[in-house]
Design an enzyme around this catalytic site. Structure first.
Site, PDB file in Angstrom:
ATOM      1  N   SER A   1       0.824  -1.210   0.030  1.00 41.44           N
ATOM      2  CA  SER A   1      -0.079  -0.062   0.143  1.00 41.44           C
ATOM      3  C   SER A   1       0.955   1.346   0.040  1.00 41.44           C
ATOM      4  O   SER A   1       1.938   1.344   0.343  1.00 41.44           O
ATOM      5  CB  SER A   1      -0.790  -0.090   1.296  1.00 41.44           C
ATOM      6  OG  SER A   1      -1.510  -1.209   1.214  1.00 41.44           O
TER       7      SER A   1
HETATM    8  N1  SAM Z   1      -1.038  -4.115   3.814  1.00 40.72           N
HETATM    9  C1  SAM Z   1      -0.095  -4.807   2.835  1.00 40.72           C
HETATM   10  C2  SAM Z   1       1.332  -4.170   2.741  1.00 40.72           C
HETATM   11  O1  SAM Z   1       1.659  -3.569   3.467  1.00 40.72           O
HETATM   12  O2  SAM Z   1       1.968  -4.872   1.867  1.00 40.72           O
HETATM   13  C3  SAM Z   1      -0.628  -4.543   1.438  1.00 40.72           C
HETATM   14  C4  SAM Z   1      -1.835  -5.351   1.163  1.00 40.72           C
HETATM   15  S1  SAM Z   1      -2.394  -5.669  -0.379  1.00 40.72           S
HETATM   16  C5  SAM Z   1      -2.854  -3.943  -0.915  1.00 40.72           C
HETATM   17  C6  SAM Z   1      -3.887  -6.736  -0.119  1.00 40.72           C
HETATM   18  C7  SAM Z   1      -3.521  -7.923   0.097  1.00 40.72           C
HETATM   19  O3  SAM Z   1      -4.707  -8.612   0.543  1.00 40.72           O
HETATM   20  C8  SAM Z   1      -3.092  -8.743  -0.751  1.00 40.72           C
HETATM   21  O4  SAM Z   1      -1.936  -9.417  -0.350  1.00 40.72           O
HETATM   22  C9  SAM Z   1      -4.076  -9.870  -1.054  1.00 40.72           C
HETATM   23  O5  SAM Z   1      -3.770 -11.424  -1.493  1.00 40.72           O
HETATM   24  C10 SAM Z   1      -4.694  -9.943   0.301  1.00 40.72           C
HETATM   25  N2  SAM Z   1      -6.246 -10.570   0.395  1.00 40.72           N
HETATM   26  C11 SAM Z   1      -7.199 -10.372  -0.315  1.00 40.72           C
HETATM   27  N3  SAM Z   1      -8.318 -11.058  -0.215  1.00 40.72           N
HETATM   28  C12 SAM Z   1      -8.064 -11.710   1.202  1.00 40.72           C
HETATM   29  C13 SAM Z   1      -8.572 -12.335   2.348  1.00 40.72           C
HETATM   30  N4  SAM Z   1      -9.881 -12.884   1.964  1.00 40.72           N
HETATM   31  N5  SAM Z   1      -7.994 -12.773   3.278  1.00 40.72           N
HETATM   32  C14 SAM Z   1      -6.654 -12.380   3.379  1.00 40.72           C
HETATM   33  N6  SAM Z   1      -5.781 -11.682   2.482  1.00 40.72           N
HETATM   34  C15 SAM Z   1      -6.460 -11.069   1.375  1.00 40.72           C
END
Ligand code: SAM
Length: 217
Positions: free
Chosen positions: A65
């Site tokens: 992010s």
């Molecule tokens: N906070 C993270 C960072 O600092 O790198 C960024 C996260 S990225 C924007 C969103 C993440 O949410 C992705 O890695 C995606 O695979 C994960 N994601 C999507 N749906 C999910 C779910 N139901 N449970 C867990 N993770 C999920």
């Protein structure tokens, strides 16, 4: 200048311009963002862009992010240091590391096993081995460690995530982007006996939350 000093200089400039220069005022959050080396959570090709004012690609078609959104989510949780926090959507592990600077116990959950494994390695290498990384559908939370003082969701939910809300302590805070896949608003919900007290925060754009209470794959 040695590469570590160059990155520390970029990190300091990011906090000054992108966070203080906007509306991030919580000094603990600003200090945490000064402390966590974001370059250690991105790949070789993103090193020069590690402190850009943007989300950056990581593997699995996902993103780390934008620093401002990480700070905004952390600030909205109003952490003071003793809390137990759940981070949904581990991605690179960067936000989990920032949360570890701000609270006592961090659980993070990622649906893509390869990302979770890489995040686990990167968190440990950066000194955050006490962050607990889980693999699974974070829309269902992590009931075995509930209740939480705060829950941060770093992916876009199609609606208000009831199951996550139920895993909050009384007065606990849930921060989640809610909307369509094309754009969302960051919502802050405080658990209260009358039901969620909602605060509408900034517009944002996150990758979709995919799961039982998220978008379909
Ligand atoms: N906070 C993270 C960072 O600092 O790198 C960024 C996260 S990225 C924007 C969103 C993440 O949410 C992705 O890695 C995606 O695979 C994960 N994601 C999507 N749906 C999910 C779910 N139901 N449970 C867990 N993770 C999920």
């Amino acid at each position: 200048m040695p590469p570590e000093d160059e990155q520390a200089h970029r990190r300091h400039a990011m906090v000054a311009a992108q966070l203080r220069g906007r509306d991030i005022v919580d000094e603990r959050v600003l200090r945490a963002m000064e402390a966590v080396p974001r370059e250690r959570f991105v790949g070789e090709r993103q090193q020069r862009r590690a402190y850009d004012d943007a989300a950056l690609p990581i593997s699995g078609g996902q993103t780390i992010s934008q620093p401002y959104m990480v700070a905004r989510i952390c600030e909205a949780l109003r952490l003071t240091g003793g809390e137990r926090v759940l981070d949904v959507g581990t991605g690179s592990g960067y936000q989990a590391a920032v949360l570890a600077e701000l609270s006592a116990e961090v659980y993070t959950i990622e649906r893509i096993p390869e990302l979770a494994e890489l995040a686990r390695e990167r968190l440990a290498a950066a000194g955050y081995e006490r962050v607990h990384v889980h693999v699974g559908d974070g829309t269902l939370g992590l009931p075995e460690h509930a209740p939480y003082d705060g829950i941060a969701v770093a992916a876009a939910a199609p609606g208000f995530p009831q199951t996550l809300y139920q895993q909050l302590k009384p007065r606990g805070r849930l921060v989640v982007p809610v909307g369509s896949a094309r754009g969302q608003r960051l919502e802050v919900a405080v658990r209260s006996p009358e039901g969620p007290a909602l605060i509408h925060s900034v517009p944002c754009r996150f990758v979709p939350l995919v799961g039982a209470e998220g978008f379909e794959q």
